[in-house]
Design a protein around this motif. Structure first.
Motif, PDB file in Angstrom:
ATOM      1  N   SER A 118       3.524 -31.153 -25.839  1.00  0.00           N
ATOM      2  CA  SER A 118       3.228 -29.741 -25.624  1.00  0.00           C
ATOM      3  C   SER A 118       3.857 -28.889 -26.713  1.00  0.00           C
ATOM      4  N   HIS A 119       3.034 -28.167 -27.456  1.00  0.00           N
ATOM      5  CA  HIS A 119       3.565 -27.197 -28.422  1.00  0.00           C
ATOM      6  C   HIS A 119       4.353 -26.107 -27.700  1.00  0.00           C
ATOM      7  N   ASP A 120       3.882 -25.701 -26.521  1.00  0.00           N
ATOM      8  CA  ASP A 120       4.602 -24.695 -25.745  1.00  0.00           C
ATOM      9  C   ASP A 120       6.021 -25.153 -25.462  1.00  0.00           C
ATOM     10  N   SER A 121       6.154 -26.394 -25.009  1.00  0.00           N
ATOM     11  CA  SER A 121       7.486 -26.934 -24.694  1.00  0.00           C
ATOM     12  C   SER A 121       8.377 -26.932 -25.930  1.00  0.00           C
ATOM     13  N   ASN A 122       7.806 -27.308 -27.081  1.00  0.00           N
ATOM     14  CA  ASN A 122       8.609 -27.356 -28.303  1.00  0.00           C
ATOM     15  C   ASN A 122       9.067 -25.972 -28.734  1.00  0.00           C
ATOM     16  N   LEU A 123       8.192 -24.990 -28.595  1.00  0.00           N
ATOM     17  CA  LEU A 123       8.581 -23.623 -28.938  1.00  0.00           C
ATOM     18  C   LEU A 123       9.634 -23.085 -27.966  1.00  0.00           C
ATOM     19  N   LEU A 124       9.491 -23.431 -26.690  1.00  0.00           N
ATOM     20  CA  LEU A 124      10.489 -23.000 -25.705  1.00  0.00           C
ATOM     21  C   LEU A 124      11.846 -23.649 -25.970  1.00  0.00           C
ATOM     22  N   MET A 125      11.836 -24.914 -26.434  1.00  0.00           N
ATOM     23  CA  MET A 125      13.090 -25.574 -26.792  1.00  0.00           C
ATOM     24  C   MET A 125      13.801 -24.808 -27.906  1.00  0.00           C
ATOM     25  N   VAL A 126      13.042 -24.323 -28.874  1.00  0.00           N
ATOM     26  CA  VAL A 126      13.618 -23.534 -29.962  1.00  0.00           C
ATOM     27  C   VAL A 126      14.152 -22.202 -29.431  1.00  0.00           C
ATOM     28  N   LEU A 127      13.358 -21.529 -28.610  1.00  0.00           N
ATOM     29  CA  LEU A 127      13.757 -20.216 -28.090  1.00  0.00           C
ATOM     30  C   LEU A 127      15.001 -20.314 -27.208  1.00  0.00           C
ATOM     31  N   ARG A 128      15.161 -21.439 -26.512  1.00  0.00           N
ATOM     32  CA  ARG A 128      16.299 -21.626 -25.609  1.00  0.00           C
ATOM     33  C   ARG A 128      17.478 -22.329 -26.263  1.00  0.00           C
ATOM     34  N   GLY A 129      17.374 -22.601 -27.572  1.00  0.00           N
ATOM     35  CA  GLY A 129      18.487 -23.214 -28.291  1.00  0.00           C
ATOM     36  C   GLY A 129      18.646 -24.699 -28.062  1.00  0.00           C
ATOM     37  N   ARG A 130      17.637 -25.348 -27.487  1.00  0.00           N
ATOM     38  CA  ARG A 130      17.719 -26.798 -27.257  1.00  0.00           C
ATOM     39  C   ARG A 130      17.204 -27.592 -28.441  1.00  0.00           C
ATOM     40  N   ALA A 131      16.554 -26.930 -29.382  1.00  0.00           N
ATOM     41  CA  ALA A 131      16.132 -27.537 -30.642  1.00  0.00           C
ATOM     42  C   ALA A 131      16.297 -26.481 -31.726  1.00  0.00           C
ATOM     43  N   ASP A 132      16.505 -26.953 -32.952  1.00  0.00           N
ATOM     44  CA  ASP A 132      16.696 -26.019 -34.060  1.00  0.00           C
ATOM     45  C   ASP A 132      15.367 -25.649 -34.729  1.00  0.00           C
ATOM     46  N   ILE A 133      14.484 -26.627 -34.832  1.00  0.00           N
ATOM     47  CA  ILE A 133      13.212 -26.407 -35.516  1.00  0.00           C
ATOM     48  C   ILE A 133      12.096 -27.138 -34.757  1.00  0.00           C
ATOM     49  N   ALA A 134      10.985 -26.459 -34.586  1.00  0.00           N
ATOM     50  CA  ALA A 134       9.768 -27.084 -34.067  1.00  0.00           C
ATOM     51  C   ALA A 134       8.713 -27.054 -35.165  1.00  0.00           C
ATOM     52  N   LEU A 135       7.873 -28.081 -35.194  1.00  0.00           N
ATOM     53  CA  LEU A 135       6.728 -28.068 -36.099  1.00  0.00           C
ATOM     54  C   LEU A 135       5.481 -27.794 -35.282  1.00  0.00           C
ATOM     55  N   VAL A 136       4.715 -26.803 -35.706  1.00  0.00           N
ATOM     56  CA  VAL A 136       3.571 -26.331 -34.927  1.00  0.00           C
ATOM     57  C   VAL A 136       2.402 -26.062 -35.872  1.00  0.00           C
ATOM     58  N   THR A 137       1.204 -26.342 -35.419  1.00  0.00           N
ATOM     59  CA  THR A 137       0.042 -25.980 -36.226  1.00  0.00           C
ATOM     60  C   THR A 137      -0.052 -24.455 -36.293  1.00  0.00           C
ATOM     61  N   ARG A 138      -0.404 -23.966 -37.465  1.00  0.00           N
ATOM     62  CA  ARG A 138      -0.503 -22.516 -37.677  1.00  0.00           C
ATOM     63  C   ARG A 138      -1.488 -21.877 -36.693  1.00  0.00           C
ATOM     64  N   SER A 139      -2.600 -22.565 -36.448  1.00  0.00           N
ATOM     65  CA  SER A 139      -3.612 -22.024 -35.537  1.00  0.00           C
ATOM     66  C   SER A 139      -3.049 -21.881 -34.130  1.00  0.00           C
ATOM     67  N   TYR A 140      -2.266 -22.875 -33.700  1.00  0.00           N
ATOM     68  CA  TYR A 140      -1.698 -22.803 -32.363  1.00  0.00           C
ATOM     69  C   TYR A 140      -0.635 -21.708 -32.273  1.00  0.00           C
ATOM     70  N   LEU A 141       0.185 -21.585 -33.301  1.00  0.00           N
ATOM     71  CA  LEU A 141       1.227 -20.564 -33.299  1.00  0.00           C
ATOM     72  C   LEU A 141       0.611 -19.167 -33.219  1.00  0.00           C
ATOM     73  N   ASN A 142      -0.470 -18.935 -33.963  1.00  0.00           N
ATOM     74  CA  ASN A 142      -1.144 -17.636 -33.900  1.00  0.00           C
ATOM     75  C   ASN A 142      -1.632 -17.345 -32.491  1.00  0.00           C
ATOM     76  N   ASP A 143      -2.224 -18.353 -31.863  1.00  0.00           N
ATOM     77  CA  ASP A 143      -2.734 -18.184 -30.502  1.00  0.00           C
ATOM     78  C   ASP A 143      -1.587 -17.951 -29.518  1.00  0.00           C
ATOM     79  N   TYR A 144      -0.479 -18.675 -29.696  1.00  0.00           N
ATOM     80  CA  TYR A 144       0.671 -18.559 -28.796  1.00  0.00           C
ATOM     81  C   TYR A 144       1.273 -17.155 -28.856  1.00  0.00           C
TER      82      TYR A 144
END
Length: 258
Positions: free
Chosen positions: A164-190
């Motif tokens: 889940s890209h959502d889960s990876n972005l939430l991990m970054v936002l909550r400080g559980r990961a430092d960097i997530a890799l996400v497709t640009r198209s998905y990030l724009n939509d998110y």
């Protein structure tokens, strides 16, 4: 007499076999925003939109989606369960799988995303050593030499893998990961769906890889690579591809024949 002849001619015409459209099965693996949870039966994502446009533009072929998964798609393709794999790249583990490829003339990108902090600049993305990465399981990343093995990624890059890209972005936002890799198209939509999140994210200018998308076609498929390339060109010419992909900042670029 004339009416009897007309009736006889009509009967002969109705008895003639109507040539059915060739059924072409496209593998649909969860790859947002291109395909979203196809196993749930919901036609969401860009692939269903493109299939609908393909079916509406001609009558020789009937394209249908067959749910598969990122790891399983290779065997489904080799065993003939699907005829085509779309939004692929021949470098993503297809080297030993017989196929022909069609350049779709579509480009996306994989970007690095971290939590925005006052002292964090673009240089943060230059060196991944010592950082906790959040990755999408099964994806082939350029920084890891396209090695998608989970043990390799966890051991070499301190990576947590999810589906889940959502889960990876939430991990970054909550400080559980430092960097997530996400497709640009998905990030724009998110960010469009979660506008409050945009200011909290630092997006890299560094690109891990450009997704130059291909359609891969099984040698025994009912459609040839030449025929599919012509159908894509028709969608490009009438503006359908632009309508589908531009909102996600997926770029239409010149396609090259192989």
């Amino acid at each position: 007499m004339t009416s009897r002849l007309l009736l006889a001619a009509l009967a002969v015409f109705l008895a003639l076999p109507i040539e059915a459209a060739q059924l072409v099965r496209i593998g649909a693996a969860h790859f947002p925003p291109y395909t979203v949870r196809p196993e749930n039966g919901a036609d969401t994502g860009l692939l269903p939109q493109m299939v609908e446009a393909l079916n509406q533009s001609q009558t020789d072929y009937q394209f249908v989606l067959v749910p598969t998964s990122i790891p399983r798609r290779f065997n489904d393709f080799k065993q003939g369960r699907v005829d085509m794999a779309i939004f692929e790249n021949p470098e993503w583990g297809w080297q030993d799988v017989p196929h022909t490829s069609v350049d779709m003339g579509l480009e996306d990108a994989e970007v690095f995303v971290s939590q925005r902090q006052a002292d964090r600049q673009q240089s943060y993305f230059e060196d991944l050593r010592g950082k906790r990465l959040a990755l999408f399981s099964g994806y082939h990343y350029a920084f890891a030499q396209f090695n998608a093995d989970p043990k390799f990624l966890a051991g070499q890059y301190n990576a947590t893998l999810t589906y889940s890209h959502d889960s990876n972005l939430l991990m970054v936002l909550r400080g559980r990961a430092d960097i997530a890799l996400v497709t640009r198209s998905y990030l724009n939509d998110y960010v469009l769906r979660n506008p409050e999140v945009g200011p909290q994210l630092l997006v890299s200018e560094r690109i891990d890889q450009i997704y130059h998308h291909y359609a891969l076609i099984r040698p025994q498929a009912p459609i040839s690579s030449e025929a599919f390339a012509q159908l894509l060109q028709k969608l490009r010419d009438d503006g359908q591809l632009l309508k589908i992909f531009q909102p996600y900042q997926i770029h239409l670029v010149p396609a090259h024949s192989h």
